[in-house]
Design a protein around this motif. Structure first.
Motif: not given
Length: 183
Positions: A96, A122, A147, A149, A152-156, A158
């Motif tokens: 990604w 955001t 989400d 795993p 493994d996207i680092t979304w801002p 949770s």
């Protein structure tokens, strides 16, 4: 205009020239000839507009067959925008790329055919615009869990606000290989 190819082949970050003065600003958001000169020689057949509130996450959506390339931008607010490579035989399948797009920075992201796409708001809200290279075909629409795993996207965020459909989306490895083997 500055065009930067990101880490996934074909994904382009576009920073149009913005002309600002005391009245506000002007920028060209699409010009076939100019964009073609910068490597984006595509035909757009459909424009879409969505409005979402803070924390809304839409995606990760794709079409197969009838994949769509998308030129995305934000007209109001800010989003974190993500492209996931679903191209068959790609060295970066399942990888990604994410960028922040906002009305203030004027950036655009080109997500080529063969990718899943999603974004999360955001800011307080966002008005999101995208041009598509293929029409919407509901029978061809696919979705990957936001989400997953393995991606493994680092979304801002949770705990995003999701549609029922997005919340129930399968992981990439649970999707039929034919459905995700694109372009």
């Amino acid at each position: 205009m500055t065009v930067t190819e990101l880490s996934l082949s074909g994904v382009l970050l576009i920073e149009p020239d913005v002309y600002r003065d005391g009245r506000g600003y002007f920028m060209e958001t699409w010009n076939r000839q100019t964009y073609a000169e910068h490597g984006l020689d595509v035909d757009f057949v459909q424009d879409n507009l969505s409005f979402s509130k803070h924390g809304v996450l839409r995606g990760l959506h794709f079409q197969n067959p009838y994949p769509q390339g998308k030129l995305v931008s934000v007209l109001r607010g800010e989003v974190f925008d993500v492209a996931v490579d679903l191209r068959a035989n790609s060295d970066t399948f399942g990888s990604w790329e994410g960028v922040t797009l906002s009305a203030n920075n004027g950036r655009q992201l080109y997500v080529p055919e063969g990718f899943a796409h999603g974004f999360v708001v955001t800011s307080a809200d966002a008005l999101f615009h995208y041009k598509c290279t293929n029409a919407y075909h509901p029978e061809a629409e696919g979705i990957v869990r936001w989400d997953d795993p393995e991606i493994d996207i680092t979304w801002p965020v949770s705990d995003p606000v999701l549609s029922d459909r997005d919340a129930a989306a399968p992981r990439l490895r649970e999707i039929d290989a034919f459905q995700t083997s694109m372009v």
